[in-house]
Every structure is written in structure tokens, then in C-alpha cells.
Write a protein that holds these residues in place. Structure first.
Motif, PDB file in Angstrom:
ATOM      1  N   LYS A 180       0.843  -1.189   0.000  1.00  0.00           N
ATOM      2  CA  LYS A 180       0.000   0.000   0.000  1.00  0.00           C
ATOM      3  C   LYS A 180       0.885   1.247   0.000  1.00  0.00           C
ATOM      4  CE  LYS A 180      -4.215  -1.616   0.132  1.00  0.00           C
ATOM      5  NZ  LYS A 180      -5.204  -1.261  -0.880  1.00  0.00           N
ATOM      6  N   PRO A 181       0.321   2.404  -0.324  1.00  0.00           N
ATOM      7  CA  PRO A 181       1.139   3.619  -0.336  1.00  0.00           C
ATOM      8  C   PRO A 181       1.708   3.961   1.042  1.00  0.00           C
ATOM      9  CG  PRO A 181      -0.919   3.963  -1.514  1.00  0.00           C
ATOM     10  CD  PRO A 181      -1.039   2.643  -0.809  1.00  0.00           C
ATOM     11  N   GLN A 182       2.823   4.700   1.026  1.00  0.00           N
ATOM     12  CA  GLN A 182       3.404   5.239   2.251  1.00  0.00           C
ATOM     13  C   GLN A 182       3.254   6.749   2.223  1.00  0.00           C
ATOM     14  OE1 GLN A 182       7.619   4.845   2.745  1.00  0.00           O
ATOM     15  NE2 GLN A 182       7.566   5.376   4.902  1.00  0.00           N
ATOM     16  N   ILE A 183       2.688   7.299   3.277  1.00  0.00           N
ATOM     17  CA  ILE A 183       2.457   8.738   3.370  1.00  0.00           C
ATOM     18  C   ILE A 183       3.196   9.260   4.588  1.00  0.00           C
ATOM     19  CG2 ILE A 183       0.722  10.556   3.584  1.00  0.00           C
ATOM     20  CD1 ILE A 183      -1.276   8.587   2.335  1.00  0.00           C
ATOM     21  N   GLY A 184       4.092  10.213   4.377  1.00  0.00           N
ATOM     22  CA  GLY A 184       4.920  10.733   5.452  1.00  0.00           C
ATOM     23  C   GLY A 184       4.194  11.722   6.352  1.00  0.00           C
ATOM     24  N   HIS A 185       4.949  12.312   7.270  1.00  0.00           N
ATOM     25  CA  HIS A 185       4.385  13.237   8.250  1.00  0.00           C
ATOM     26  C   HIS A 185       4.014  14.574   7.598  1.00  0.00           C
ATOM     27  CE1 HIS A 185       8.676  14.149   8.014  1.00  0.00           C
ATOM     28  NE2 HIS A 185       8.351  15.380   8.338  1.00  0.00           N
ATOM     29  N   ASN A 186       3.008  15.221   8.156  1.00  0.00           N
ATOM     30  CA  ASN A 186       2.575  16.569   7.751  1.00  0.00           C
ATOM     31  C   ASN A 186       2.155  16.661   6.286  1.00  0.00           C
ATOM     32  OD1 ASN A 186       3.171  17.548  10.347  1.00  0.00           O
ATOM     33  ND2 ASN A 186       5.298  17.945   9.785  1.00  0.00           N
ATOM     34  N   VAL A 187       1.753  15.556   5.700  1.00  0.00           N
ATOM     35  CA  VAL A 187       1.292  15.567   4.308  1.00  0.00           C
ATOM     36  C   VAL A 187      -0.173  15.997   4.257  1.00  0.00           C
ATOM     37  CG1 VAL A 187       0.779  14.117   2.296  1.00  0.00           C
ATOM     38  CG2 VAL A 187       2.931  13.826   3.536  1.00  0.00           C
ATOM     39  N   VAL A 188      -0.498  16.844   3.282  1.00  0.00           N
ATOM     40  CA  VAL A 188      -1.881  17.273   3.059  1.00  0.00           C
ATOM     41  C   VAL A 188      -2.320  16.755   1.693  1.00  0.00           C
ATOM     42  CG1 VAL A 188      -3.448  19.228   2.806  1.00  0.00           C
ATOM     43  CG2 VAL A 188      -1.571  19.340   4.465  1.00  0.00           C
ATOM     44  N   ILE A 189      -3.403  15.983   1.662  1.00  0.00           N
ATOM     45  CA  ILE A 189      -3.923  15.420   0.414  1.00  0.00           C
ATOM     46  C   ILE A 189      -5.341  15.927   0.214  1.00  0.00           C
ATOM     47  CG2 ILE A 189      -4.510  13.305  -0.827  1.00  0.00           C
ATOM     48  CD1 ILE A 189      -2.352  11.891   0.776  1.00  0.00           C
ATOM     49  N   GLY A 190      -5.610  16.498  -0.951  1.00  0.00           N
ATOM     50  CA  GLY A 190      -6.915  17.072  -1.245  1.00  0.00           C
ATOM     51  C   GLY A 190      -7.981  16.020  -1.478  1.00  0.00           C
ATOM     52  N   LYS A 191      -9.139  16.476  -1.917  1.00  0.00           N
ATOM     53  CA  LYS A 191     -10.281  15.582  -2.097  1.00  0.00           C
ATOM     54  C   LYS A 191     -10.196  14.825  -3.423  1.00  0.00           C
ATOM     55  CE  LYS A 191     -13.257  19.199  -4.039  1.00  0.00           C
ATOM     56  NZ  LYS A 191     -14.496  19.991  -3.853  1.00  0.00           N
ATOM     57  N   SER A 192     -10.799  13.644  -3.423  1.00  0.00           N
ATOM     58  CA  SER A 192     -10.955  12.820  -4.630  1.00  0.00           C
ATOM     59  C   SER A 192      -9.626  12.504  -5.309  1.00  0.00           C
ATOM     60  CB  SER A 192     -11.900  13.505  -5.624  1.00  0.00           C
ATOM     61  OG  SER A 192     -13.170  13.705  -5.056  1.00  0.00           O
ATOM     62  N   CYS A 193      -8.589  12.272  -4.524  1.00  0.00           N
ATOM     63  CA  CYS A 193      -7.296  11.863  -5.075  1.00  0.00           C
ATOM     64  C   CYS A 193      -7.212  10.336  -5.129  1.00  0.00           C
ATOM     65  CB  CYS A 193      -6.148  12.404  -4.227  1.00  0.00           C
ATOM     66  SG  CYS A 193      -5.997  14.205  -4.272  1.00  0.00           S
ATOM     67  N   MET A 194      -6.356   9.828  -6.008  1.00  0.00           N
ATOM     68  CA  MET A 194      -6.127   8.386  -6.108  1.00  0.00           C
ATOM     69  C   MET A 194      -4.636   8.105  -6.005  1.00  0.00           C
ATOM     70  SD  MET A 194      -6.983   5.704  -9.197  1.00  0.00           S
ATOM     71  CE  MET A 194      -8.756   5.933  -9.030  1.00  0.00           C
ATOM     72  N   LEU A 195      -4.259   7.269  -5.033  1.00  0.00           N
ATOM     73  CA  LEU A 195      -2.869   6.871  -4.839  1.00  0.00           C
ATOM     74  C   LEU A 195      -2.772   5.372  -5.089  1.00  0.00           C
ATOM     75  CD1 LEU A 195      -3.043   9.634  -3.390  1.00  0.00           C
ATOM     76  CD2 LEU A 195      -1.490   8.731  -1.669  1.00  0.00           C
ATOM     77  N   CYS A 196      -2.056   4.983  -6.125  1.00  0.00           N
ATOM     78  CA  CYS A 196      -1.954   3.569  -6.482  1.00  0.00           C
ATOM     79  C   CYS A 196      -0.865   2.875  -5.667  1.00  0.00           C
ATOM     80  CB  CYS A 196      -1.690   3.435  -7.977  1.00  0.00           C
ATOM     81  SG  CYS A 196      -3.032   4.096  -9.002  1.00  0.00           S
ATOM     82  N   GLY A 197      -0.714   1.574  -5.893  1.00  0.00           N
ATOM     83  CA  GLY A 197       0.177   0.752  -5.090  1.00  0.00           C
ATOM     84  C   GLY A 197       1.619   1.230  -5.083  1.00  0.00           C
ATOM     85  N   GLN A 198       2.241   1.159  -3.909  1.00  0.00           N
ATOM     86  CA  GLN A 198       3.651   1.464  -3.681  1.00  0.00           C
ATOM     87  C   GLN A 198       4.003   2.927  -3.919  1.00  0.00           C
ATOM     88  OE1 GLN A 198       6.618  -1.472  -4.818  1.00  0.00           O
ATOM     89  NE2 GLN A 198       4.998  -2.886  -5.429  1.00  0.00           N
ATOM     90  N   VAL A 199       3.032   3.800  -3.900  1.00  0.00           N
ATOM     91  CA  VAL A 199       3.325   5.236  -3.932  1.00  0.00           C
ATOM     92  C   VAL A 199       4.035   5.622  -2.640  1.00  0.00           C
ATOM     93  CG1 VAL A 199       2.229   7.507  -3.713  1.00  0.00           C
ATOM     94  CG2 VAL A 199       1.505   5.942  -5.520  1.00  0.00           C
ATOM     95  N   GLY A 200       5.030   6.486  -2.754  1.00  0.00           N
ATOM     96  CA  GLY A 200       5.737   6.987  -1.578  1.00  0.00           C
ATOM     97  C   GLY A 200       5.736   8.504  -1.554  1.00  0.00           C
ATOM     98  N   ILE A 201       5.215   9.075  -0.476  1.00  0.00           N
ATOM     99  CA  ILE A 201       5.132  10.529  -0.351  1.00  0.00           C
ATOM    100  C   ILE A 201       5.916  10.944   0.887  1.00  0.00           C
ATOM    101  CG2 ILE A 201       3.602  12.516  -0.114  1.00  0.00           C
ATOM    102  CD1 ILE A 201       1.385  10.833  -1.356  1.00  0.00           C
ATOM    103  N   ALA A 202       6.943  11.747   0.693  1.00  0.00           N
ATOM    104  CA  ALA A 202       7.774  12.188   1.812  1.00  0.00           C
ATOM    105  C   ALA A 202       7.065  13.277   2.620  1.00  0.00           C
ATOM    106  CB  ALA A 202       9.121  12.681   1.295  1.00  0.00           C
TER     107      ALA A 202
END
Length: 208
Positions: free
Chosen positions: A114-136
Motif C-alpha cells: 500500500k502507499p506510504q504517506i509521510g508526516h505533515n502531508v496534506v492530500i486534497g479531495k478525490s485523489c487516487m494513490l496507487c500501489g507502492q506510492v511513496g510521499i515524503a
């Protein structure tokens, strides 16, 4: 003894058994009466869960986490250091706000990343994150953004709304214009395709 919200509690007990689903929550958590917390799930101190939130079995909601109304969280997920908006779907095994990739076991017994989402990340509405996504950490993502499989986003980067990133892309700087992007570093999709075409032609010339 029952609290005003209907949770069962013994005198002096820190965690209460929730009436809807049989999970547990800390007595300092703020839970809407319509929330379902399944058996084995736990909600830690000072977390806030809005109306009609569903928390799956085995899921841990960390301290001070806020979850918007109508959000559904699958089983064995872990949320900490985050705020989740309204009407979100968080799948089984997802980890948000902590180290490590989440995973779940599919029907064939395979472990699916599954995706990895780091600290203090802000993600808006109706977004799609596919497998193995990495967000610092400290990334800001707008609305209606799609990140293909294995997309990486470096820390302190902003992505404007209505951006789509091709699989295996890497975002190294702010994306300020809506559209499709790809490559490493990510560039507008037509530029990336031109780069690939040039590389292919160069490779053929070297072989000949």
C-alpha cells in the motif's frame, strides 16, 4: 457504568468499550454516536471521529488523529499524526503518518503493498494513490490528483490540483500547472515521451 455516549466503562478505566462494534476508545476521545468501531480496533487519546465513520477490526487510531464524517477505514490499518477528511476510504493494512509501507493479504495469500504517506502531508479531495506510492514529509497535494504505481514525491513539494503522474515517476520540485506528467524527474508528459523517443533512437544508432 455507561458514559453519556453509551460506552461501557469500569470506574478508573482509561479505555472504554464502544457500543457500536465492540472496539475500544480512550475516554478522552471525541466520538460521534453513529461511529462504528469493530472488535479489536482501538482509538487513542484525544482523537476525533465524525459522524458515520467506520473503523475496521484491528485498526489503531493514534492520539490526536481527526477523521471526517462518512470515512471508512478497513481492518489492520494504522493512523497517526494525521487528519483525514470526509468520505474517504482507507483500505485494509494502510499505514498513515508513520514509518514503513502498509500491506494486506489478498485472496491468494499474496502480500500487496500500500502507499506510504509521510508526516505533515496534506492530500486534497478525490485523489487516487496507487500501489507502492511513496510521499515524503510536508508534501501538499491538491484535489483530483492521480499518482500511478510506484510514484515517488520528495519532501516539501507541492502538487497543484488535477495532475496525473505516470507510474514510476518521481516528483522532485513543485508542479504548478494541471496536466499529465511522467519521468524522473517528472516533466510534462509530452516532454517525457519525446525524451523516451530520443533515447530509443540513440540506442538504435549505437547498435547499428
Amino acid at each position: 457504568v455507561k458514559t453519556e455516549t453509551g460506552a461501557d466503562v469500569d470506574d478508573g478505566q482509561e479505555f472504554l468499550k464502544w457500543k457500536n462494534g465492540g472496539g475500544h476508545l480512550h475516554k478522552s476521545a471525541c466520538i460521534d454516536p453513529t461511529v462504528v468501531i469493530e472488535i479489536g480496533a482501538i482509538v487513542h487519546p484525544k482523537s476525533v471521529l465524525g459522524a458515520n465513520v467506520h473503523v475496521g477490526s484491528g485498526t489503531a487510531i493514534g492520539p490526536c488523529v481527526k477523521i471526517g464524517q462518512f470515512t471508512k477505514i478497513g481492518y489492520n490499518a494504522a493512523l497517526s499524526n494525521c487528519t483525514v477528511g470526509d468520505s474517504c476510504v482507507i483500505h485494509n493494512g494502510v499505514c498513515i503518518g508513520q514509518d514503513g509501507f502498509g500491506f494486506f493479504v489478498d485472496e491468494d495469500g499474496n502480500m500487496v503493498k500500500k502507499p506510504q504517506i509521510g508526516h505533515n502531508v496534506v492530500i486534497g479531495k478525490s485523489c487516487m494513490l496507487c500501489g507502492q506510492v511513496g510521499i515524503a514529509g510536508s508534501v501538499i497535494i491538491g484535489d483530483y490528483v492521480v499518482l500511478g504505481g510506484r510514484v515517488a514525491v520528495r519532501d516539501h513539494v507541492s502538487i497543484i490540483s488535477k495532475v496525473r503522474l505516470a507510474a514510476n515517476s518521481c516528483v522532485t520540485k513543485d508542479i504548478r500547472e494541471p496536466g499529465d506528467y511522467g519521468g524522473f524527474p517528472a516533466v510534462p508528459i509530452h516532454v517525457w515521451r519525446r525524451q523516451i523517443a530520443i533515447q530509443c533512437r540513440s540506442s538504435k544508432k549505437r547498435k547499428s
